[in-house]
Design an enzyme around this catalytic site. Sequence first.
Site, mmCIF file in Angstrom:
data_model
loop_
_atom_site.group_PDB
_atom_site.id
_atom_site.type_symbol
_atom_site.label_atom_id
_atom_site.label_comp_id
_atom_site.label_asym_id
_atom_site.label_seq_id
_atom_site.Cartn_x
_atom_site.Cartn_y
_atom_site.Cartn_z
ATOM 1 N N ARG A 147 0.831 -1.178 0.000
ATOM 2 C CA ARG A 147 0.000 0.000 0.000
ATOM 3 C C ARG A 147 0.878 1.244 0.000
ATOM 4 O O ARG A 147 1.951 1.218 0.626
ATOM 5 C CB ARG A 147 -0.776 0.035 1.320
ATOM 6 C CG ARG A 147 -2.209 -0.018 1.199
ATOM 7 C CD ARG A 147 -2.902 -0.326 2.493
ATOM 8 N NE ARG A 147 -3.793 -1.410 2.210
ATOM 9 C CZ ARG A 147 -4.909 -1.268 1.515
ATOM 10 N NH1 ARG A 147 -5.315 -0.078 1.096
ATOM 11 N NH2 ARG A 147 -5.646 -2.304 1.235
ATOM 12 N N HIS B 299 12.422 -3.722 -1.717
ATOM 13 C CA HIS B 299 11.753 -4.029 -2.984
ATOM 14 C C HIS B 299 12.625 -5.004 -3.781
ATOM 15 O O HIS B 299 13.845 -4.830 -3.843
ATOM 16 C CB HIS B 299 11.529 -2.733 -3.775
ATOM 17 C CG HIS B 299 10.767 -2.958 -5.037
ATOM 18 N ND1 HIS B 299 9.404 -3.184 -5.041
ATOM 19 C CD2 HIS B 299 11.169 -3.025 -6.322
ATOM 20 C CE1 HIS B 299 9.005 -3.385 -6.291
ATOM 21 N NE2 HIS B 299 10.058 -3.284 -7.084
#
Length: 186
Positions: free
Chosen positions: A91, A109
């Site tokens: 989110r 990531h």
Amino acid sequence: ATKIAVFASGSGSNFQAIQEAIENGELNAKVELVVTDKPGAFVVSRAEKFGIPVLALNPKEFASKADYETAIIEALRECGVEWIVLAGYMRLISAVLLTAYPQRIVNIHPSLLPSFPGKDAIGQAIEHGVKITGVTVHFVDEGMDTGPIIAQAAVSVIDDDREATETVIHKEEHLLYTKALQQLFK
Ligand code: GAR
């Protein structure tokens, strides 16, 4: 020890790696709270196994994103949380949380950013045909997987083997996140 909250939406393998690093004495921190937007996510079971409190809030049950994040901030303050560690939290973070924790929110990531932001970065890299991808730890801003880079590690794509490539990337994530957090918390 630095008091942290780990935010996760899925499996929570990064959460577990962080918690194990803490227990092994490799990371001087304490996970005060696991925050999830997915009450059924596997990370909840992992947190319970370690005896770590979980805040599971469904954003849809709030009138706005600001209300949702304000509820999270209240819980973080009650636990004295100093840093927010995103670990598969799928989110965007809004100005409400960013203002409450300026320069104190980090993310991991599974690509060499700025390549392949967003969902399924590993699939994106394989689809694109790159031979080297990797892992990035970065400060969070309002963008999707943007914000100043803290650490990166390269991982070779294993030809025609998505699963094996994923395994190597996840292993690298677990190592790199612990190392980067230890540097930040010094
Ligand atoms: C990790 O690969 C993390 O880098 C990625 O989600 C996965 C969560 O795994 N995050 C993103 O893609 C952020 N855009 P985990 O739940 O097993 O830690």
